[in-house]
Scaffold this motif. Sequence first.
Motif, PDB file in Angstrom:
ATOM      1  N   ALA A  84       0.958  -0.964  -0.466  1.00  0.00           N
ATOM      2  CA  ALA A  84       0.362  -0.105   0.258  1.00  0.00           C
ATOM      3  C   ALA A  84       0.841   1.057   0.294  1.00  0.00           C
ATOM      4  O   ALA A  84       0.751   2.566  -1.087  1.00  0.00           O
ATOM      5  N   LEU A  85       1.810   1.343   0.880  1.00  0.00           N
ATOM      6  CA  LEU A  85       2.984   2.530   0.833  1.00  0.00           C
ATOM      7  C   LEU A  85       4.068   2.400  -0.688  1.00  0.00           C
ATOM      8  O   LEU A  85       3.971   3.897  -0.495  1.00  0.00           O
ATOM      9  N   ALA A  86       3.593   1.350  -1.279  1.00  0.00           N
ATOM     10  CA  ALA A  86       4.449   2.006  -2.609  1.00  0.00           C
ATOM     11  C   ALA A  86       3.571   2.412  -3.322  1.00  0.00           C
ATOM     12  O   ALA A  86       3.770   3.480  -4.642  1.00  0.00           O
ATOM     13  N   SER A  87       2.392   1.777  -3.625  1.00  0.00           N
ATOM     14  CA  SER A  87       0.625   2.543  -4.574  1.00  0.00           C
ATOM     15  C   SER A  87       0.956   4.229  -3.916  1.00  0.00           C
ATOM     16  O   SER A  87       1.271   4.490  -4.586  1.00  0.00           O
ATOM     17  N   GLY A  88       1.214   4.739  -2.620  1.00  0.00           N
ATOM     18  CA  GLY A  88       0.741   5.531  -2.547  1.00  0.00           C
ATOM     19  C   GLY A  88       2.417   6.977  -3.197  1.00  0.00           C
ATOM     20  O   GLY A  88       2.838   8.236  -3.668  1.00  0.00           O
ATOM     21  N   LEU A  89       3.209   6.008  -2.882  1.00  0.00           N
ATOM     22  CA  LEU A  89       4.557   6.340  -3.191  1.00  0.00           C
ATOM     23  C   LEU A  89       4.764   7.078  -4.779  1.00  0.00           C
ATOM     24  O   LEU A  89       5.115   7.529  -5.760  1.00  0.00           O
TER      25      LEU A  89
END
Length: 261
Positions: free
Chosen positions: A181-186
Motif C-alpha cells: 500500500a505504501l508503494a502505491s502511495g509512493l
Amino acid sequence: MTARPCRRGLPLRLAGIALSLGALIGLWHLAFVLAGARPYLLPSPWQTAQALIGRWPTILPHAGTTALEIVLGLGLGTLLGALSALTIALSPLMRRMLLPLLVISQAIPVFAIAPLLVLWLGYGLASKVAMATLVIYFPVTTAFLDGLRRTEPGWLDLARTMGASPLSTLLRIRLPAALPALASGLRVATAVAPIGAVVGEWVGSSAGLGYLMLHANARMQIDLMFAALFVLTVFSLGLYALVDRTLRAALPWQRETLDGD
C-alpha cells in the motif's frame, strides 16, 4: 523463472512507449496545422526540438534546480508521511488528533499556500521543497495508513496465539503487509511531485523550469516554453519509471497478476 518474462516484456514495453510518443507527436503536429500553423500560439514539434537543442545551455541549469526540488520534496514527504501513518496507526489518541488535521490540510488548495511559503521561507530552494513535500505528504500518509489498518486478521490472531510482542507484530507482520500500500502511495506521490515544485517556482523564484516557462511566456518565446515543458515531462516519466522499478524489486512478494506486467 521470473527473469525470462521480464526480458521478453522489455521490447514490448519499449515498443509501447515509442508508439505512444509517436501518436502524441502526430496529434501535436495535427493540432499545429489545424491551429493555422501559428508558432506564437502553438509551436510545431520540430520548432520545439530546435528550441530544445539551441537553448539547451539555458534549460539545463533550470532543469537541475527543478529536479533537485522534486527529489528533496519526494524524500522529505515520504519520510514525514510514513512517520505520520505509523504514529496514527499506533496511538488512538494521536489518531483522533491528527486525522482531522490531515483531512483539513487537503481542503486548502496548494495554490493558496504557495505565496505564504515563499513569504516565510524565501525565494530559494526551501519554499519549493516545502511545496513538493506538502503535495506528496497526503497520498503517502493515507496509503500507508490504509495498509497498516488492513492487516489480515488471521495473521494477527496467530501472532497473539504465539505470544508475539506488539513491537514484533508491527515489525514482522503489519509493516511487511502494509508495504505494498505504501508503494502505491509512493507511485502517486512521484507522479504529482513536479506539481508542487513548479507551482512554487511560479509564485516566486529565480531558477527552475517553472520560472523559465513563466519568463518565456511573458516574452512570447512559446517554443522555449514548450521545450522546458518537454524536459519536465521527460524527467517526471523517468523518475516514475525509476521509482516503480525500484519498488517492484524491493517488494518481491507483491505479485503482479495482470498479463504483460
